[in-house]
Design a protein around this motif. Structure first.
Motif, short mmCIF file in Angstrom:
data_model
loop_
_atom_site.label_atom_id
_atom_site.label_comp_id
_atom_site.label_asym_id
_atom_site.label_seq_id
_atom_site.Cartn_x
_atom_site.Cartn_y
_atom_site.Cartn_z
N GLY A 75 10.40 -5.00 7.43
CA GLY A 75 9.39 -5.87 6.84
C GLY A 75 9.12 -7.11 7.67
O GLY A 75 8.25 -7.91 7.32
N LYS A 76 9.87 -7.28 8.77
CA LYS A 76 9.69 -8.43 9.66
C LYS A 76 9.61 -7.93 11.10
O LYS A 76 10.10 -6.84 11.42
N CYS A 89 5.71 -9.21 7.89
CA CYS A 89 4.48 -8.44 8.01
C CYS A 89 3.49 -8.93 6.95
O CYS A 89 3.88 -9.24 5.82
N PRO A 90 2.21 -8.99 7.27
CA PRO A 90 1.22 -9.42 6.27
C PRO A 90 0.98 -8.32 5.24
O PRO A 90 1.44 -7.18 5.41
N VAL A 91 0.28 -8.64 4.17
CA VAL A 91 -0.04 -7.63 3.16
C VAL A 91 -0.83 -6.50 3.81
O VAL A 91 -1.58 -6.71 4.77
N GLY A 92 -0.62 -5.30 3.34
CA GLY A 92 -1.30 -4.14 3.90
C GLY A 92 -0.58 -3.52 5.08
O GLY A 92 -1.02 -2.51 5.62
N LYS A 93 0.54 -4.13 5.49
CA LYS A 93 1.30 -3.63 6.64
C LYS A 93 2.79 -3.56 6.30
O LYS A 93 3.26 -4.18 5.35
N TYR A 94 3.54 -2.82 7.13
CA TYR A 94 4.98 -2.66 6.92
C TYR A 94 5.67 -2.50 8.27
O TYR A 94 5.01 -2.26 9.30
N SER A 95 6.99 -2.61 8.28
CA SER A 95 7.75 -2.34 9.49
C SER A 95 9.15 -1.88 9.13
O SER A 95 9.65 -2.13 8.03
N SER A 96 9.80 -1.22 10.08
CA SER A 96 11.20 -0.82 9.93
C SER A 96 12.08 -1.85 10.64
O SER A 96 11.59 -2.83 11.20
N ALA A 112 1.29 -4.78 -1.30
CA ALA A 112 0.70 -5.94 -1.96
C ALA A 112 1.38 -7.25 -1.60
O ALA A 112 0.83 -8.32 -1.86
N THR A 113 2.56 -7.18 -0.99
CA THR A 113 3.30 -8.41 -0.68
C THR A 113 3.61 -8.47 0.81
O THR A 113 3.70 -7.46 1.50
N GLY A 115 6.03 -9.01 4.06
CA GLY A 115 7.41 -8.61 4.33
C GLY A 115 7.78 -7.26 3.75
O GLY A 115 8.94 -7.01 3.43
N SER A 116 6.82 -6.35 3.65
CA SER A 116 7.09 -5.03 3.07
C SER A 116 7.74 -4.11 4.11
O SER A 116 7.32 -4.05 5.27
N SER A 117 8.74 -3.37 3.66
CA SER A 117 9.41 -2.40 4.53
C SER A 117 8.81 -1.00 4.38
O SER A 117 9.15 -0.10 5.14
N SER A 118 7.95 -0.82 3.39
CA SER A 118 7.28 0.46 3.19
C SER A 118 6.02 0.23 2.36
O SER A 118 5.84 -0.84 1.78
N CYS A 119 5.17 1.23 2.33
CA CYS A 119 3.96 1.16 1.53
C CYS A 119 4.11 2.02 0.29
O CYS A 119 4.84 3.01 0.30
N ARG A 120 3.44 1.65 -0.76
CA ARG A 120 3.50 2.36 -2.03
C ARG A 120 2.26 3.22 -2.21
O ARG A 120 1.16 2.84 -1.81
#
Length: 208
Positions: A75-76, A89-96, A112-113, A115-120
């Protein structure tokens, strides 16, 4: 007397030998009387070294005298060397973990938030048509989506309708009513002289 070589030091008079700089510290010049801690964004895992090493992309250290750089959390990211912090990571994006860049959520998914590590996955009744979505859009009236993780809503078939947004299925027209076109938001009553005894039909029949 001989100078201590780089990576070593002597901090007292009358020394018979030089001492190796400990990990996380270096002596860049000969004849050093002390070692210097690696600055934030740099590290040195070994002793007796003359230079600190830059943290690579996807890693960081926010402490002086580090013996290693830390991986960015999922997420970073850090997209440059010498990083002292990882960026959400900004909204709409993710990272491992240890990522150098954030990736767009694929169509049908969202984040939607920050710092996401995955997408829903978008739930049934909703869809996201573009990559990098921060939310899903409710299917409009006349359309539905029965599955999750989809990029588009589907028009209601002839003989069915959806009179509400966010529909996961279309409703069959009741007996005596029809919908002649796809994407109907309601059904139309058969006019005088016509009838329809079955449900889910798109045309009325003449009375015999």
């Amino acid at each position: 007397c001989s100078n201590c070589t780089r990576g070593y030091y002597s901090n007292s008079e009358g020394s018979s030998s030089c001492i190796a700089c400990k990990a996380g510290h270096v002596a860049e010049t000969q004849g050093a009387s002390n070692c210097t801690a690696c600055s934030m964004g740099r590290s040195q895992p070994a002793s007796g070294q003359r230079e600190c090493e830059d943290c690579s992309e996807g890693t960081y250290t926010d402490e002086e005298g580090s013996t290693s750089c830390q991986n960015c959390d999922a997420g970073k990211t850090s997209d440059s060397s010498l990083a002292i912090v990882c960026t959400d990571c900004p909204v709409g994006k993710y990272s491992s973990t240890a990522s150098t860049e954030c990736f767009n959520c694929t169509r049908g998914f969202f984040a939607a938030t920050e710092g996401s590590s995955s997408c829903r996955a978008c739930r049934a009744g909703r869809a996201s048509q573009k990559q990098g979505a921060s939310n899903c859009t409710a299917c409009p009236t006349g359309r539905s989506q029965p599955a999750s993780g989809q990029s588009e809503c589907q028009d209601c078939a002839k003989g069915t309708y959806a009179d509400a947004e966010d529909s996961s299925s279309c409703i069959a027209c009741e007996a005596g009513r029809v919908s002649e076109k796809q994407g109907a938001t309601n059904c139309t009553a058969c006019i005088a002289g016509k009838y329809q005894s079955a449900t889910g039909n798109y045309e009325c029949e003449d009375c015999s």
